[in-house]
Design a protein around this motif. Structure first.
Motif, PDB file in Angstrom:
ATOM      1  N   GLU A  53     -15.555   4.797   0.200  1.00 17.57           N
ATOM      2  CA  GLU A  53     -15.459   3.493  -0.458  1.00 17.57           C
ATOM      3  C   GLU A  53     -14.992   3.586  -1.907  1.00 17.57           C
ATOM      4  O   GLU A  53     -14.313   2.691  -2.417  1.00 17.57           O
ATOM      5  CB  GLU A  53     -16.797   2.745  -0.364  1.00 17.57           C
ATOM      6  N   ARG A  54     -15.328   4.667  -2.603  1.00 20.29           N
ATOM      7  CA  ARG A  54     -14.936   4.801  -4.006  1.00 20.29           C
ATOM      8  C   ARG A  54     -13.486   5.251  -4.170  1.00 20.29           C
ATOM      9  O   ARG A  54     -12.969   5.272  -5.286  1.00 20.29           O
ATOM     10  CB  ARG A  54     -15.865   5.801  -4.706  1.00 20.29           C
ATOM     11  N   ARG A  55     -12.858   5.587  -3.068  1.00 20.94           N
ATOM     12  CA  ARG A  55     -11.478   6.058  -3.121  1.00 20.94           C
ATOM     13  C   ARG A  55     -10.478   4.985  -2.700  1.00 20.94           C
ATOM     14  O   ARG A  55      -9.270   5.229  -2.656  1.00 20.94           O
ATOM     15  CB  ARG A  55     -11.323   7.298  -2.228  1.00 20.94           C
ATOM     16  N   VAL A  56     -10.977   3.784  -2.383  1.00 22.56           N
ATOM     17  CA  VAL A  56     -10.084   2.692  -1.981  1.00 22.56           C
ATOM     18  C   VAL A  56      -9.412   2.097  -3.218  1.00 22.56           C
ATOM     19  O   VAL A  56     -10.072   1.565  -4.106  1.00 22.56           O
ATOM     20  CB  VAL A  56     -10.858   1.588  -1.227  1.00 22.56           C
ATOM     21  N   VAL A  57      -8.101   2.199  -3.270  1.00 16.93           N
ATOM     22  CA  VAL A  57      -7.305   1.589  -4.355  1.00 16.93           C
ATOM     23  C   VAL A  57      -6.471   0.443  -3.790  1.00 16.93           C
ATOM     24  O   VAL A  57      -6.466  -0.664  -4.325  1.00 16.93           O
ATOM     25  CB  VAL A  57      -6.395   2.635  -5.028  1.00 16.93           C
ATOM     26  N   TYR A  58      -5.776   0.724  -2.689  1.00 17.46           N
ATOM     27  CA  TYR A  58      -4.998  -0.299  -1.995  1.00 17.46           C
ATOM     28  C   TYR A  58      -5.502  -0.410  -0.553  1.00 17.46           C
ATOM     29  O   TYR A  58      -6.082   0.533  -0.018  1.00 17.46           O
ATOM     30  CB  TYR A  58      -3.508   0.059  -1.991  1.00 17.46           C
ATOM     31  N   ASP A  59      -5.279  -1.578   0.041  1.00 18.97           N
ATOM     32  CA  ASP A  59      -5.815  -1.827   1.377  1.00 18.97           C
ATOM     33  C   ASP A  59      -4.741  -2.375   2.322  1.00 18.97           C
ATOM     34  O   ASP A  59      -3.571  -2.505   1.935  1.00 18.97           O
ATOM     35  CB  ASP A  59      -7.009  -2.783   1.306  1.00 18.97           C
ATOM     36  N   LEU A  60      -5.166  -2.697   3.533  1.00 21.93           N
ATOM     37  CA  LEU A  60      -4.253  -3.192   4.566  1.00 21.93           C
ATOM     38  C   LEU A  60      -3.491  -4.431   4.119  1.00 21.93           C
ATOM     39  O   LEU A  60      -2.275  -4.537   4.330  1.00 21.93           O
ATOM     40  CB  LEU A  60      -5.055  -3.491   5.844  1.00 21.93           C
ATOM     41  N   VAL A  61      -4.175  -5.371   3.494  1.00 22.26           N
ATOM     42  CA  VAL A  61      -3.513  -6.608   3.052  1.00 22.26           C
ATOM     43  C   VAL A  61      -2.484  -6.319   1.960  1.00 22.26           C
ATOM     44  O   VAL A  61      -1.400  -6.909   1.936  1.00 22.26           O
ATOM     45  CB  VAL A  61      -4.562  -7.640   2.580  1.00 22.26           C
ATOM     46  N   ASN A  62      -2.793  -5.395   1.041  1.00 24.68           N
ATOM     47  CA  ASN A  62      -1.824  -5.015   0.012  1.00 24.68           C
ATOM     48  C   ASN A  62      -0.531  -4.503   0.642  1.00 24.68           C
ATOM     49  O   ASN A  62       0.568  -4.844   0.193  1.00 24.68           O
ATOM     50  CB  ASN A  62      -2.392  -3.910  -0.892  1.00 24.68           C
ATOM     51  N   VAL A  63      -0.675  -3.701   1.693  1.00 23.94           N
ATOM     52  CA  VAL A  63       0.504  -3.141   2.363  1.00 23.94           C
ATOM     53  C   VAL A  63       1.282  -4.239   3.082  1.00 23.94           C
ATOM     54  O   VAL A  63       2.512  -4.326   2.978  1.00 23.94           O
ATOM     55  CB  VAL A  63       0.098  -2.032   3.358  1.00 23.94           C
ATOM     56  N   ILE A  64       0.583  -5.104   3.781  1.00 19.11           N
ATOM     57  CA  ILE A  64       1.238  -6.185   4.526  1.00 19.11           C
ATOM     58  C   ILE A  64       2.025  -7.103   3.593  1.00 19.11           C
ATOM     59  O   ILE A  64       3.125  -7.559   3.929  1.00 19.11           O
ATOM     60  CB  ILE A  64       0.192  -6.992   5.323  1.00 19.11           C
ATOM     61  N   HIS A  65       1.498  -7.355   2.410  1.00 17.14           N
ATOM     62  CA  HIS A  65       2.148  -8.278   1.470  1.00 17.14           C
ATOM     63  C   HIS A  65       3.067  -7.571   0.472  1.00 17.14           C
ATOM     64  O   HIS A  65       3.510  -8.186  -0.503  1.00 17.14           O
ATOM     65  CB  HIS A  65       1.087  -9.093   0.732  1.00 17.14           C
ATOM     66  N   GLY A  66       3.353  -6.295   0.721  1.00 18.53           N
ATOM     67  CA  GLY A  66       4.307  -5.575  -0.118  1.00 18.53           C
ATOM     68  C   GLY A  66       3.798  -5.234  -1.498  1.00 18.53           C
ATOM     69  O   GLY A  66       4.594  -4.943  -2.402  1.00 18.53           O
ATOM     70  N   GLU A  67       2.494  -5.252  -1.680  1.00 17.51           N
ATOM     71  CA  GLU A  67       1.904  -4.942  -2.991  1.00 17.51           C
ATOM     72  C   GLU A  67       1.641  -3.449  -3.152  1.00 17.51           C
ATOM     73  O   GLU A  67       1.293  -2.985  -4.243  1.00 17.51           O
ATOM     74  CB  GLU A  67       0.597  -5.720  -3.166  1.00 17.51           C
ATOM     75  N   ALA A  68       1.786  -2.701  -2.083  1.00 17.18           N
ATOM     76  CA  ALA A  68       1.614  -1.247  -2.113  1.00 17.18           C
ATOM     77  C   ALA A  68       2.309  -0.662  -0.894  1.00 17.18           C
ATOM     78  O   ALA A  68       2.488  -1.335   0.127  1.00 17.18           O
ATOM     79  CB  ALA A  68       0.134  -0.873  -2.100  1.00 17.18           C
TER      80      ALA A  68
END
Length: 271
Positions: A53-68
């Protein structure tokens, strides 16, 4: 080609995320390159059970929306060399998941060489659950041995056979397998739980495994460790059996018989 497996159920709290974590870890321990994705947008529990949990920077939604980029969001598991975790967003709504976006992520994971993609579905039949199951090739339907859980799982089977891409395209149906969690044969014998036969007669899909009721599951979750890693416990052995059966091994079901009382154990030599 990557196989997409959705871990699903109709009812919450039956052990889907625990199963997703242990099943994905088990596949990785067998040498298969695996990714496990949390589709429970807004809650995000998978990363807690995986201990990242402390290593989460970007997530599934970030990838889907082109934010990462996908590579930025993937977290390598510290226990299994062949396993990566893709966390859910804790601050967005489930409607942030789009079918095209999920399809793009799954295709990219396949091009990266992942053999198995495990989708940890939220409970019920709302948007997040539909996104988790839509592209699935196989489904692990998780249920507890109680009437409400089994009834809700039956409803999920209806969704798998009608709302998924395979169903819509008229292709070979999703391969459905049943996983029963929190099973206590002593309580079944006392009439407090449904038996394996009861559950199978209602759902009528192949049984891939039975996970015994155990405090070890809670202990593992609190440690941020998938239960499959708890060496020497019944739960760990049961999840390893599930993985082996999934990969084609013919293994008998364990942990399904009631334990004898202390007197009977002494009388029959513990057998």
């Amino acid at each position: 080609m990557a196989r997409i497996i959705v871990v699903t159920s109709g009812k919450g709290g039956v052990g889907k995320t625990t199963t997703s974590a242990s099943f994905a870890s088990g596949l990785a321990l067998r040498g298969h390159k695996t990714c496990v994705i949390d589709f429970d947008v807004g809650l995000r529990n998978l990363d807690l059970i995986m201990g990242c949990e402390r290593r989460v920077v970007y997530d599934l939604v970030n990838v889907i929306h082109g934010e990462a980029k996908l590579q930025q969001a993937l977290i390598k598991d510290k226990q299994c060399e062949n396993l990566c975790v893709l966390a859910a967003s804790q601050t967005r709504d489930k409607d942030a998941l789009t079918r095209d976006g999920v399809d793009r992520v799954l295709r990219e994971l396949a091009t990266m060489g992942f053999e198995y993609i495990v989708c940890d579905s939220p409970a019920g039949i709302e948007h997040g659950a539909l996104m988790a199951m839509h592209f699935a090739d196989e489904a692990l339907v998780v249920t507890n041995p109680e009437v409400s859980s089994v009834r809700d799982s039956d409803r999920i089977l209806g969704m798998l056979s009608s709302k998924t891409k395979r169903a819509i395209d008229g292709k070979e149906p999703i391969k459905e397998q049943l996983l029963i969690t929190r099973y206590n044969p002593n309580r079944v014998g006392e009439g407090q739980m449904l038996s394996l036969t009861d559950i199978q007669e209602i759902l009528r899909i192949p049984l891939i495994g039975v996970i015994p009721e155990s405090e070890a599951v809670l202990q593992a979750s609190n440690q941020g460790l998938p239960a499959v890693h708890l060496a020497g416990t019944d739960v760990s052995e049961a999840y390893k059996d599930v993985v082996d059966r999934f990969l084609g091994a013919d293994k008998p079901m364990r942990f399904i018989d009631a334990q004898k009382s202390g007197f009977l154990k002494r009388l029959f030599g513990g057998k």
